[in-house]
Write a protein that holds these residues in place. Structure first.
Motif, PDB file in Angstrom:
ATOM      1  N   TRP A 140     -49.911  54.960  20.342  1.00  0.00           N
ATOM      2  CA  TRP A 140     -49.652  55.695  19.100  1.00  0.00           C
ATOM      3  C   TRP A 140     -48.382  55.224  18.413  1.00  0.00           C
ATOM      4  O   TRP A 140     -48.197  55.442  17.216  1.00  0.00           O
ATOM      5  N   TYR A 141     -47.526  54.520  19.162  1.00  0.00           N
ATOM      6  CA  TYR A 141     -46.284  53.998  18.585  1.00  0.00           C
ATOM      7  C   TYR A 141     -46.567  53.043  17.424  1.00  0.00           C
ATOM      8  O   TYR A 141     -45.805  52.991  16.451  1.00  0.00           O
ATOM      9  N   VAL A 142     -47.651  52.283  17.518  1.00  0.00           N
ATOM     10  CA  VAL A 142     -47.988  51.340  16.452  1.00  0.00           C
ATOM     11  C   VAL A 142     -48.375  52.102  15.178  1.00  0.00           C
ATOM     12  O   VAL A 142     -47.961  51.749  14.066  1.00  0.00           O
ATOM     13  N   LEU A 143     -49.166  53.149  15.340  1.00  0.00           N
ATOM     14  CA  LEU A 143     -49.540  53.955  14.180  1.00  0.00           C
ATOM     15  C   LEU A 143     -48.300  54.595  13.554  1.00  0.00           C
ATOM     16  O   LEU A 143     -48.158  54.628  12.328  1.00  0.00           O
ATOM     17  N   ALA A 144     -47.380  55.077  14.404  1.00  0.00           N
ATOM     18  CA  ALA A 144     -46.133  55.644  13.891  1.00  0.00           C
ATOM     19  C   ALA A 144     -45.306  54.583  13.179  1.00  0.00           C
ATOM     20  O   ALA A 144     -44.664  54.862  12.154  1.00  0.00           O
ATOM     21  N   ALA A 145     -45.333  53.345  13.690  1.00  0.00           N
ATOM     22  CA  ALA A 145     -44.588  52.261  13.056  1.00  0.00           C
ATOM     23  C   ALA A 145     -45.170  51.934  11.689  1.00  0.00           C
ATOM     24  O   ALA A 145     -44.432  51.641  10.738  1.00  0.00           O
ATOM     25  N   VAL A 146     -46.499  51.993  11.550  1.00  0.00           N
ATOM     26  CA  VAL A 146     -47.117  51.776  10.239  1.00  0.00           C
ATOM     27  C   VAL A 146     -46.610  52.837   9.259  1.00  0.00           C
ATOM     28  O   VAL A 146     -46.231  52.531   8.122  1.00  0.00           O
ATOM     29  N   ALA A 176     -42.675  49.475  16.331  1.00  0.00           N
ATOM     30  CA  ALA A 176     -43.436  50.122  17.402  1.00  0.00           C
ATOM     31  C   ALA A 176     -42.734  49.941  18.747  1.00  0.00           C
ATOM     32  O   ALA A 176     -42.658  50.878  19.560  1.00  0.00           O
ATOM     33  N   GLU A 177     -42.194  48.763  19.008  1.00  0.00           N
ATOM     34  CA  GLU A 177     -41.481  48.520  20.254  1.00  0.00           C
ATOM     35  C   GLU A 177     -40.214  49.378  20.328  1.00  0.00           C
ATOM     36  O   GLU A 177     -39.875  49.920  21.390  1.00  0.00           O
ATOM     37  N   ALA A 178     -39.539  49.524  19.194  1.00  0.00           N
ATOM     38  CA  ALA A 178     -38.341  50.368  19.182  1.00  0.00           C
ATOM     39  C   ALA A 178     -38.708  51.821  19.500  1.00  0.00           C
ATOM     40  O   ALA A 178     -37.994  52.505  20.244  1.00  0.00           O
ATOM     41  N   TYR A 179     -39.812  52.292  18.966  1.00  0.00           N
ATOM     42  CA  TYR A 179     -40.266  53.658  19.272  1.00  0.00           C
ATOM     43  C   TYR A 179     -40.600  53.789  20.762  1.00  0.00           C
ATOM     44  O   TYR A 179     -40.261  54.785  21.408  1.00  0.00           O
ATOM     45  N   ARG A 180     -41.298  52.779  21.300  1.00  0.00           N
ATOM     46  CA  ARG A 180     -41.687  52.837  22.723  1.00  0.00           C
ATOM     47  C   ARG A 180     -40.455  52.928  23.607  1.00  0.00           C
ATOM     48  O   ARG A 180     -40.407  53.739  24.544  1.00  0.00           O
ATOM     49  N   GLY A 237     -45.497  52.590  30.193  1.00  0.00           N
ATOM     50  CA  GLY A 237     -46.918  52.372  30.359  1.00  0.00           C
ATOM     51  C   GLY A 237     -47.593  51.737  29.156  1.00  0.00           C
ATOM     52  O   GLY A 237     -48.758  51.369  29.220  1.00  0.00           O
ATOM     53  N   ALA A 238     -46.883  51.605  28.036  1.00  0.00           N
ATOM     54  CA  ALA A 238     -47.463  51.016  26.824  1.00  0.00           C
ATOM     55  C   ALA A 238     -46.674  49.773  26.468  1.00  0.00           C
ATOM     56  O   ALA A 238     -45.568  49.544  26.927  1.00  0.00           O
ATOM     57  N   GLY A 239     -47.323  48.959  25.582  1.00  0.00           N
ATOM     58  CA  GLY A 239     -46.639  47.757  25.080  1.00  0.00           C
ATOM     59  C   GLY A 239     -46.461  46.716  26.166  1.00  0.00           C
ATOM     60  O   GLY A 239     -47.190  46.692  27.182  1.00  0.00           O
ATOM     61  N   PRO A 240     -45.457  45.830  26.049  1.00  0.00           N
ATOM     62  CA  PRO A 240     -44.562  45.727  24.888  1.00  0.00           C
ATOM     63  C   PRO A 240     -45.285  45.182  23.661  1.00  0.00           C
ATOM     64  O   PRO A 240     -46.318  44.539  23.777  1.00  0.00           O
ATOM     65  N   TYR A 241     -44.710  45.470  22.486  1.00  0.00           N
ATOM     66  CA  TYR A 241     -45.343  45.079  21.219  1.00  0.00           C
ATOM     67  C   TYR A 241     -44.640  43.913  20.541  1.00  0.00           C
ATOM     68  O   TYR A 241     -45.194  43.315  19.629  1.00  0.00           O
ATOM     69  N   ALA A 242     -43.411  43.630  20.941  1.00  0.00           N
ATOM     70  CA  ALA A 242     -42.697  42.526  20.307  1.00  0.00           C
ATOM     71  C   ALA A 242     -41.860  41.810  21.372  1.00  0.00           C
ATOM     72  O   ALA A 242     -41.582  42.345  22.439  1.00  0.00           O
TER      73      ALA A 242
END
Length: 387
Positions: free
Chosen positions: A277-283, A371-375, A382-387
């Motif tokens: 959900w971090y990616v959606l929040a990042a959008v 999104a990575e900053a939010y994570r 348990g999620a990511g990493p995204y960047a």
């Protein structure tokens, strides 16, 4: 050579047209600014007038209130005098009765008429001593009673004079109150007219401001279009969908960021990528800073997730079940973004999904970095990493 010369002429003509358009826009903006200044000056003058009128109205209303209170006092005074007059008359009548009774008692008669008969017989008698004695007693009783009756009559006259004076004062105050109430009424009518004029001026001023903002926005968009390649006509076509009510774009109120986060989590779970959900929040953060910039953008995008109205026609979602898919409502726009990302390849391929959302490589990189900053902020290993 001829072709190059023709192309050069076309370029010069385009530059001249652009310069003329800039001058026209600048002149239009100057006219609007001048009009705005005149409207502001007129508004300030009307406000000053209504302030002065308000002071006069307050004084007139205060004077009318004082007259009204004085009338009430006079009415109460007259009522008290009427009561005193009635009591005085009753007292005088009782005094007259006592006077008659005292006269009868003085001669031991049975009634006032028998007293008169006794006096007549005494006066007919030949005994002058008896006549003088009868006359003396009679005069003594008569004088004492008459003094009492005259005192009552004087009090009645005084009270009557006071009542007449108060009645005249009451009539004068009624006339004065009527004059002051007419003055208050006229001032209130003038106040309403000034308030209506102020509302009209405020509406005109706001319309001028809006037109000035629109002119500046069009100028800015034209520059953005020249710099980025956006088509101003396409933007207008997008916004025309809203104006023709093909797309619902009603303000939905400001939500706290915590509520946005709750909506991101719920929409991500609903569309199959709950842990991401971090990616959606990042959008949402990149597009509108969680509803702080609702658009329209240079391209005509609107709402917390910055959908183009034409895209919303096919991708909009009624997330809160109220029967309306509102592009401005986070409860609708966030689920719509989640579904759009899922249909574009999320969560298996976030790069493809985000590129479909906004076709720019920098955009994909920025969203994933946020999104990575939010994570990391939430401490989710348990999620990511995204960047």
């Amino acid at each position: 050579m001829l072709g190059r010369g023709f192309a050069l002429c076309l370029c010069l003509a385009a530059l001249l047209l652009c310069a003329a358009a800039d001058r026209t826009a600048a002149q239009g903006e100057k006219r609007l600014e001048d009009r705005l200044q005149r409207q502001q000056a007129a508004l300030e003058e009307k406000i000053s007038r209504i302030s002065r009128l308000g002071e006069r109205l307050e004084k007139a209303q205060s004077a009318a209130d004082r007259s009204r209170y004085r009338l009430q006092d006079l009415h109460q005074d007259i009522s008290r005098l009427d009561h005193s007059l009635r009591a005085q008359r009753k007292a005088r009548l009782r005094a007259e009765k006592r006077y008659r009774a005292a006269a009868v008692a003085a001669y031991k008669g049975q009634s006032y008429e028998s007293l008169e008969l006794l006096i007549q017989n005494a006066l007919k008698s030949g005994d002058w001593q008896e006549r003088l004695e009868v006359a003396g007693r009679f005069l003594l009783v008569l004088r004492e009673g008459r003094e009492i009756l005259e005192a009552y009559e004087r009090h009645e006259r005084i009270l009557g004079d006071m009542r007449r004076q108060l009645s005249r004062k009451r009539q004068e105050y009624r006339r004065l109150l009527a004059v002051r109430e007419r003055e208050v009424g006229e001032l209130r009518r003038r106040e309403r007219r000034l308030e209506a004029a102020i509302r009209g001026l405020e509406a005109s001023r706001e319309a001028t401001r809006e037109r000035l903002r629109e002119l500046r926005r069009e100028e800015r968009l034209a520059r953005e279009a020249a710099a980025t390649g956006w088509d101003v006509g396409a933007r207008r076509a997008e916004l025309d969908l809203v104006e023709r009510e093909k797309v619902v774009a009603k303000p939905a109120g400001n939500l706290p960021e915590e509520e946005y986060m709750r909506l991101y989590r719920r929409a991500a779970r609903e569309y199959g990528f709950g842990e991401d959900w971090y990616v959606l929040a990042a959008v949402g953060r990149v597009e509108s800073d969680h509803g702080r910039r609702m658009g329209p953008s240079a391209a005509g995008a609107l709402g917390p997730m910055q959908f183009l109205p034409s895209t919303w026609l096919r991708a909009g979602v009624d997330g809160d079940g109220d029967g309306v898919a509102n592009i401005m409502d986070p409860a609708d726009a966030i689920p719509a973004a989640a579904r759009y990302l899922r249909d574009a390849g999320a969560p298996e391929d976030w790069h493809a999904a985000l590129y479909a959302y906004n076709r720019a490589g920098w955009y994909v990189r920025e969203v994933l970095a946020v999104a990575e900053a939010y994570r990391l902020m939430f401490g989710d290993a348990g999620a990511g990493p995204y960047a």
